[in-house]
Design an enzyme around this catalytic site. Structure first.
Site, PDB file in Angstrom:
ATOM      1  N   HIS A   1       3.028  -7.255  -6.858  1.00 24.47           N
ATOM      2  CA  HIS A   1       3.809  -7.093  -5.633  1.00 24.47           C
ATOM      3  C   HIS A   1       2.918  -7.385  -4.430  1.00 24.47           C
ATOM      4  O   HIS A   1       1.832  -6.816  -4.313  1.00 24.47           O
ATOM      5  CB  HIS A   1       4.358  -5.668  -5.524  1.00 24.47           C
ATOM      6  CG  HIS A   1       5.447  -5.363  -6.506  1.00 24.47           C
ATOM      7  ND1 HIS A   1       6.228  -4.227  -6.428  1.00 24.47           N
ATOM      8  CD2 HIS A   1       5.900  -6.050  -7.587  1.00 24.47           C
ATOM      9  CE1 HIS A   1       7.104  -4.222  -7.418  1.00 24.47           C
ATOM     10  NE2 HIS A   1       6.915  -5.316  -8.136  1.00 24.47           N
TER      11      HIS A   1
ATOM     12  N   PRO B   1       3.188  11.932  -5.254  1.00 25.56           N
ATOM     13  CA  PRO B   1       3.315  10.553  -5.730  1.00 25.56           C
ATOM     14  C   PRO B   1       3.694   9.535  -4.666  1.00 25.56           C
ATOM     15  O   PRO B   1       3.626   8.330  -4.922  1.00 25.56           O
ATOM     16  CB  PRO B   1       4.405  10.654  -6.799  1.00 25.56           C
ATOM     17  CG  PRO B   1       5.202  11.860  -6.406  1.00 25.56           C
ATOM     18  CD  PRO B   1       4.215  12.814  -5.809  1.00 25.56           C
TER      19      PRO B   1
ATOM     20  N   LYS C   1      -1.428   7.248  -5.480  1.00 28.20           N
ATOM     21  CA  LYS C   1      -2.888   7.299  -5.533  1.00 28.20           C
ATOM     22  C   LYS C   1      -3.461   7.992  -6.762  1.00 28.20           C
ATOM     23  O   LYS C   1      -4.667   7.903  -7.005  1.00 28.20           O
ATOM     24  CB  LYS C   1      -3.414   8.043  -4.284  1.00 28.20           C
ATOM     25  CG  LYS C   1      -3.164   7.314  -2.979  1.00 28.20           C
ATOM     26  CD  LYS C   1      -3.825   5.964  -2.987  1.00 28.20           C
ATOM     27  CE  LYS C   1      -3.411   5.108  -1.815  1.00 28.20           C
ATOM     28  NZ  LYS C   1      -3.685   3.687  -2.057  1.00 28.20           N
TER      29      LYS C   1
ATOM     30  N   TYR D   1      11.225   1.975  -0.361  1.00 27.29           N
ATOM     31  CA  TYR D   1      11.089   3.367   0.080  1.00 27.29           C
ATOM     32  C   TYR D   1      12.163   3.605   1.135  1.00 27.29           C
ATOM     33  O   TYR D   1      12.086   3.044   2.235  1.00 27.29           O
ATOM     34  CB  TYR D   1       9.707   3.606   0.682  1.00 27.29           C
ATOM     35  CG  TYR D   1       8.563   3.582  -0.304  1.00 27.29           C
ATOM     36  CD1 TYR D   1       7.997   4.766  -0.769  1.00 27.29           C
ATOM     37  CD2 TYR D   1       8.028   2.378  -0.757  1.00 27.29           C
ATOM     38  CE1 TYR D   1       6.941   4.757  -1.659  1.00 27.29           C
ATOM     39  CE2 TYR D   1       6.969   2.358  -1.656  1.00 27.29           C
ATOM     40  CZ  TYR D   1       6.437   3.541  -2.096  1.00 27.29           C
ATOM     41  OH  TYR D   1       5.390   3.531  -2.990  1.00 27.29           O
TER      42      TYR D   1
ATOM     43  N   TYR E   1      -2.606   1.585   1.373  1.00 25.63           N
ATOM     44  CA  TYR E   1      -1.763   1.472   0.188  1.00 25.63           C
ATOM     45  C   TYR E   1      -2.433   0.617  -0.888  1.00 25.63           C
ATOM     46  O   TYR E   1      -2.432   0.980  -2.072  1.00 25.63           O
ATOM     47  CB  TYR E   1      -0.399   0.879   0.558  1.00 25.63           C
ATOM     48  CG  TYR E   1       0.677   1.142  -0.470  1.00 25.63           C
ATOM     49  CD1 TYR E   1       1.685   2.066  -0.240  1.00 25.63           C
ATOM     50  CD2 TYR E   1       0.693   0.455  -1.679  1.00 25.63           C
ATOM     51  CE1 TYR E   1       2.671   2.316  -1.179  1.00 25.63           C
ATOM     52  CE2 TYR E   1       1.673   0.699  -2.630  1.00 25.63           C
ATOM     53  CZ  TYR E   1       2.661   1.619  -2.382  1.00 25.63           C
ATOM     54  OH  TYR E   1       3.627   1.862  -3.319  1.00 25.63           O
TER      55      TYR E   1
END
Length: 398
Positions: free
Chosen positions: A72, A293, A297, A201, A385
């Site tokens: 991704h 979550p 990480k 998200y 991220y």
């Protein structure tokens, strides 16, 4: 029984540590309370940072990941019915993430260890640690009905939050910090086509939702729920209804539904045991820290821990230097606390806190708008991220 490094736990941390040590000619034995089948089937999400992907590939573990995983280049953030894509590859100078389930990483690591003749004892019981403050620690355990002892130079506690390793550190010595979030995640596996080619998200007045990918045929979706909810309160029909409400967009997009084959609810916490080393015992992974979550990480922090620990053990056996081992906690905690910061930020940014006033909720939406409209804000989120690098003090590099 004798070895150089006794490893408790055959999760990603323990298996990767054993693999890295093997590449340096350092012996280890892994003790695991579950069966091999249970270890390989523990279903966990898997968003792998660029550094984790690079390490798996460079150490010979990445072949299946590169064939079956999903690369991704960014994520999608949705609020007010609109989607905003953050292009990580463009924002970070070429870095990406890999969606590849944690249990698949475990399978690959375990296969590599067993093929190399690595010793993994499954279904051990009553594991206890002794003499960890000396140079000759001992692990006692029951295996195949017999009490056994593993004598080693070092113990790596990779046995998760509930394992015995952290508890072996005297309570007067352990420095632990935690925060409990008022959110739970209801996770499902559903037989549907992918909802999107990247993670979505979604923030909604009713709560957070996440659309993730598992395989071309099975997807992983999450809903924010009350952590005290019972899974029996959530019928399949209710789950799909709530998901549709939270992820629908202003242009009429709808989520494709299908059979739900698994569902569960987990609570969310942040936890750090800053005492990651005591005598000849070193904690790694969930034994030392838990992250919510939302920031993806957990596995990546575990891999970072064992990179540091493996390097420290290499320096010890190769150069008789314990300097890096002595700094293990300090080195790891710098990265851990930055990951905790990011995970908390993402959790509070995306979840609907029912205790917040309308003013506070409007600020939350303004934060989302800022992140998705400001290059500087987007770069900061993307950098965190895709993963901050594991950093070694200069004196360790030999």
């Amino acid at each position: 029984m004798q070895t150089q490094v006794g490893i408790i736990g055959a999760g990603p941390a323990g298996l990767m540590l054993s693999h890295l040590l093997h590449l340096q000619g350092i012996e280890s034995i892994i003790l695991e309370t579950k069966s091999q089948a249970q270890v390989e089937s523990r279903i966990r999400a898997g968003v792998l940072e660029q550094g984790t992907v690079d390490l798996l590939k460079s150490t010979g573990i990445g072949e299946r990941m590169m064939k079956e995983g999903f690369v991704h280049e960014g994520i999608v953030i949705q609020f007010n019915g609109k989607r905003h894509r953050l292009n990580f590859k463009e924002l970070t100078g070429g870095k990406e993430i890999m969606v590849y389930s944690q249990h698949e990483v475990v399978k690959d690591l375990l296969e590599a260890r067993l093929n190399a003749g690595g010793k993994v004892l499954f279904e051990v019981k009553d594991v206890s640690l002794h003499q960890i403050e000396t140079n000759s620690p001992v692990i006692r355990f029951m295996h195949e009905g017999e009490l056994q002892e593993l004598h080693c130079d070092f113990i790596a506690g990779c046995d998760g939050f509930h394992g015995p390793s952290r508890q072996a550190i005297p309570v007067t010595i352990r420095q632990e910090k935690q925060e409990i979030y008022p959110f739970g995640w209801l996770g499902i596996l559903a037989k549907t086509p992918p909802a999107n080619n990247e993670l979505i998200y979604a923030t909604h007045e009713r709560g957070f939702a996440l659309l993730s990918t598992r395989t071309p045929e099975i997807q992983r979706y999450y809903l924010q729920v009350d952590p005290n909810d019972s899974i029996s309160d959530w019928s399949d029909e209710r789950i799909w209804e709530e998901l549709q409400l939270r992820v629908e967009t202003n242009d009429g997009w709808k989520l494709e539904e299908g059979p739900i084959i698994q569902k569960s609810i987990v609570s969310m916490r942040s936890f750090v045991c800053e005492t990651m080393q005591y005598g000849r015992l070193f904690l790694a992974g969930d034994a030392a820290h838990i992250v919510p979550p939302t920031g993806a990480k957990g596995l990546n922090l575990a891999i970072g821990d064992v990179q540091v620990l493996a390097e420290g053990l290499k320096q010890f056996y190769r150069n008789a230097s314990d300097r890096l081992l002595g700094d293990y906690s300090e080195i790891c905690l710098k990265r851990i606390w930055k990951a905790q910061r990011f995970s908390k930020l993402m959790t509070e940014l995306l979840h609907r806190n029912k205790e917040h006033s309308p003013f506070e909720y409007s600020i939350q939406l303004a934060d989302l708008d800022y992140i998705t409209s400001s290059r500087a804000a987007a770069e900061s989120l993307a950098e965190n991220y895709v993963g901050l690098p594991v950093q070694f003090p200069k004196y360790e590099l030999v």
